[in-house]
Design an enzyme around this catalytic site. Structure first.
Site, PDB file in Angstrom:
ATOM      1  N   GLY A  11       5.696   5.716  -9.921  1.00  0.00           N
ATOM      2  CA  GLY A  11       5.907   4.664  -8.930  1.00  0.00           C
ATOM      3  C   GLY A  11       6.452   3.414  -9.611  1.00  0.00           C
ATOM      4  N   ARG A  78       7.014  21.124 -14.489  1.00  0.00           N
ATOM      5  CA  ARG A  78       6.874  21.845 -13.220  1.00  0.00           C
ATOM      6  C   ARG A  78       7.946  21.295 -12.275  1.00  0.00           C
ATOM      7  NH1 ARG A  78       3.963  21.634  -8.434  1.00  0.00           N
ATOM      8  NH2 ARG A  78       3.209  23.678  -7.737  1.00  0.00           N
ATOM      9  N   ASP A 113      -0.032   7.077 -16.052  1.00  0.00           N
ATOM     10  CA  ASP A 113      -0.733   8.164 -16.737  1.00  0.00           C
ATOM     11  C   ASP A 113      -0.006   9.504 -16.671  1.00  0.00           C
ATOM     12  OD1 ASP A 113      -2.973   7.099 -17.913  1.00  0.00           O
ATOM     13  OD2 ASP A 113      -4.114   7.097 -16.040  1.00  0.00           O
ATOM     14  N   THR A 135       1.774  -0.020 -14.219  1.00  0.00           N
ATOM     15  CA  THR A 135       1.275   0.340 -12.893  1.00  0.00           C
ATOM     16  C   THR A 135       0.607  -0.878 -12.261  1.00  0.00           C
ATOM     17  OG1 THR A 135      -0.340   1.588 -11.599  1.00  0.00           O
ATOM     18  CG2 THR A 135      -0.865   1.324 -13.901  1.00  0.00           C
ATOM     19  N   ASP A 139      -4.935   0.771 -14.045  1.00  0.00           N
ATOM     20  CA  ASP A 139      -5.986   1.774 -14.286  1.00  0.00           C
ATOM     21  C   ASP A 139      -5.732   2.639 -15.524  1.00  0.00           C
ATOM     22  OD1 ASP A 139      -3.835   3.218 -13.385  1.00  0.00           O
ATOM     23  OD2 ASP A 139      -4.925   4.357 -11.877  1.00  0.00           O
ATOM     24  N   MET A 179      -3.684  -1.363  -2.224  1.00  0.00           N
ATOM     25  CA  MET A 179      -3.424  -0.187  -3.077  1.00  0.00           C
ATOM     26  C   MET A 179      -4.295  -0.195  -4.336  1.00  0.00           C
ATOM     27  SD  MET A 179       0.674   0.456  -3.063  1.00  0.00           S
ATOM     28  CE  MET A 179       1.476   1.400  -1.762  1.00  0.00           C
ATOM     29  N   GLY A 180      -4.094   0.783  -5.179  1.00  0.00           N
ATOM     30  CA  GLY A 180      -4.826   0.842  -6.443  1.00  0.00           C
ATOM     31  C   GLY A 180      -5.401   2.209  -6.748  1.00  0.00           C
ATOM     32  N   ARG A 181      -5.195   3.167  -5.812  1.00  0.00           N
ATOM     33  CA  ARG A 181      -5.777   4.498  -5.954  1.00  0.00           C
ATOM     34  C   ARG A 181      -7.290   4.382  -6.185  1.00  0.00           C
ATOM     35  NH1 ARG A 181      -2.434   8.546  -5.681  1.00  0.00           N
ATOM     36  NH2 ARG A 181      -3.994   9.877  -6.598  1.00  0.00           N
TER      37      ARG A 181
HETATM   38  O1  F6P Z   1       0.172   4.092  -8.406  1.00  0.00           O
HETATM   39  C1  F6P Z   1       0.872   3.108  -7.748  1.00  0.00           C
HETATM   40  C2  F6P Z   1       0.720   3.245  -6.239  1.00  0.00           C
HETATM   41  O2  F6P Z   1       1.420   2.171  -5.631  1.00  0.00           O
HETATM   42  C3  F6P Z   1      -0.724   3.314  -5.761  1.00  0.00           C
HETATM   43  O3  F6P Z   1      -1.368   2.075  -5.724  1.00  0.00           O
HETATM   44  C4  F6P Z   1      -0.520   3.969  -4.412  1.00  0.00           C
HETATM   45  O4  F6P Z   1      -1.690   4.659  -3.999  1.00  0.00           O
HETATM   46  C5  F6P Z   1       0.614   4.934  -4.662  1.00  0.00           C
HETATM   47  O5  F6P Z   1       1.306   4.455  -5.798  1.00  0.00           O
HETATM   48  C6  F6P Z   1       1.564   5.076  -3.517  1.00  0.00           C
HETATM   49  O6  F6P Z   1       2.460   6.101  -3.794  1.00  0.00           O
HETATM   50  P1  F6P Z   1       3.801   6.343  -2.964  1.00  0.00           P
HETATM   51  O7  F6P Z   1       4.815   5.345  -3.449  1.00  0.00           O
HETATM   52  O8  F6P Z   1       4.172   7.752  -3.279  1.00  0.00           O
HETATM   53  O9  F6P Z   1       3.481   6.141  -1.514  1.00  0.00           O
END
Ligand code: F6P
Length: 359
Positions: A11, A78, A113, A135, A139, A179-181
């Site tokens: 991302g 993959r 990661d 990121t 994290d 966000m932040g997972r």
């Molecule tokens: O890891 C960065 C992040 O922005 C997270 O905070 C979020 O959950 C995820 O990527 C969103 O992913 P995408 O861009 O695939 O929607």
């Protein structure tokens, strides 16, 4: 060493262009050539590159996103097969051979990661790599903070500031999904700095009725509105994370989303106060980097370059307590979570009456 390559993977976030520029300008000072791998591991697996020189990186440090493009789905070990749809191929060896065919002697991978785990595999397959951690989630074990985090915090603070004025007018409860997972750094730093009353983190399961009681008490105490900052992966005691979609090809296939709307509805029912949910979404990682991320990107980019030139590889650069550091690629990938018992900002927020979802 005559030619190196750089790529952004995973991302995007603010500050990536500053890393690219630092690498290119440092290389130019040593009369070395730089190749940019396009669109993350898509470019690695399909041999799509561009030449980078002083001209191509002029003024890019202040631009958001990445000039090279990125992807958070494809992994080189993959990779979706072009010839057999629905099947996957391991393209690591091919990608290494193709870079070497193009004269590349080392690769810098700017990623999270998952991407840096792929960088480790590329390193083990014979192309020396150095990883640069980025990121908005903050994290990663390799660096505190990571590139992009500081700007994302400011984006959160700006957005909550706007929500507060309308919340005040309408006497509302504003639930803001951040966000932040699985890691609560962005919600804690953004929520605290924006003056959120309640902060719900993935690291602490929240008690819904306690949150409702807190909201009622704040309103009863005379405040016209309540801001609840909730992490996208926060969950109720004994409950489940709210997942919005599964991205099958992706290294981290779960995409979180929906907890804000769920919580706003529940709080409206339980408290009798009107509630609205706002999902800050990708605005958090969009836009220009702040000065901190421009500097951090440049520092880590030039340090990674220095290591590459001195023949070092198989490491991730980072910062710890403001100093540049490096570590070997970890063998396991684990997100760095908030240490809720020890974190200084948590302690400060608690002392100041911020509610973390459990009494
Ligand atoms: O890891 C960065 C992040 O922005 C997270 O905070 C979020 O959950 C995820 O990527 C969103 O992913 P995408 O861009 O695939 O929607």
């Amino acid at each position: 060493m005559k030619k190196i390559a750089v790529m952004t993977a995973g991302g995007d976030c603010p500050g990536l262009n500053s890393v690219i520029r630092a690498v290119v300008l440092s290389a130019a000072a040593k009369s070395m050539e730089v190749v940019g791998v396009l669109d993350g591991f898509i470019g690695f697996c399909e041999g799509k590159y561009m030449k980078l020189d002083k001209k191509t990186v002029e003024d890019i440090e202040s631009l958001g996103g990445t000039m090279l493009g990125s992807s958070n789905k494809e992994a080189p070990f993959r990779y979706p097969s072009k010839t057999s749809p629905g099947e996957y191929e391991d393209k690591v060896e091919w990608g290494v051979k193709n870079l070497k065919k193009n004269g590349v002697e080392a690769l810098m991978v700017i990623g999270g990661d998952g991407s840096l785990d792929s960088a480790r595999m590329i390193d083990e397959a014979g192309m020396p790599t150095v990883g640069v951690p980025k990121t908005i989630d903050n994290d990663m074990v390799a660096s505190d903070p990571t590139i992009g985090f500081s700007t994302a915090v400011e984006n959160v603070v700006e957005a909550i500031g706007k929500l507060k004025t309308t919340a005040y007018s309408h006497r509302r409860v504003m639930v803001v999904e951040i966000m932040g997972r699985t890691s609560g750094y962005l919600t804690l730093h953004g929520g605290f700095s924006a003056g959120a009353d309640v902060i719900l983190l993935p690291e602490i399961e929240y008690d819904l009725s306690a949150v409702a009681e807190k909201v009622k008490a704040i309103m009863k105490g005379g405040k016209r509105y309540v801001v609840v900052a909730v992490s996208e992966a926060a969950k109720e005691v004994g409950g489940e994370e709210v997942v919005s979609r599964i991205v099958a090809d992706s290294f981290e296939s779960k995409r979180y989303g929906g907890v804000g709307a769920k919580l706003a509805h529940e709080l409206e029912v339980l408290t009798g106060h009107e509630a609205r949910a706002t999902v800050l979404g990708h605005t958090q990682r969009g836009g220009a980097p702040n000065a901190f991320d421009i500097m951090l990107g440049a520092k880590l980019g030039s340090y990674a370059f220095d290591l590459v030139v001195s023949g070092e590889s198989g490491v991730i650069v980072g910062v710890e307590a403001g100093r540049l550091t490096k570590m070997k690629y970890p063998k396991t990938r684990e997100a760095r979570l908030l240490d809720v018992g020890k974190d200084d900002l948590m302690r400060t927020a608690r002392d100041m009456g911020v509610f973390f979802g459990v009494s």
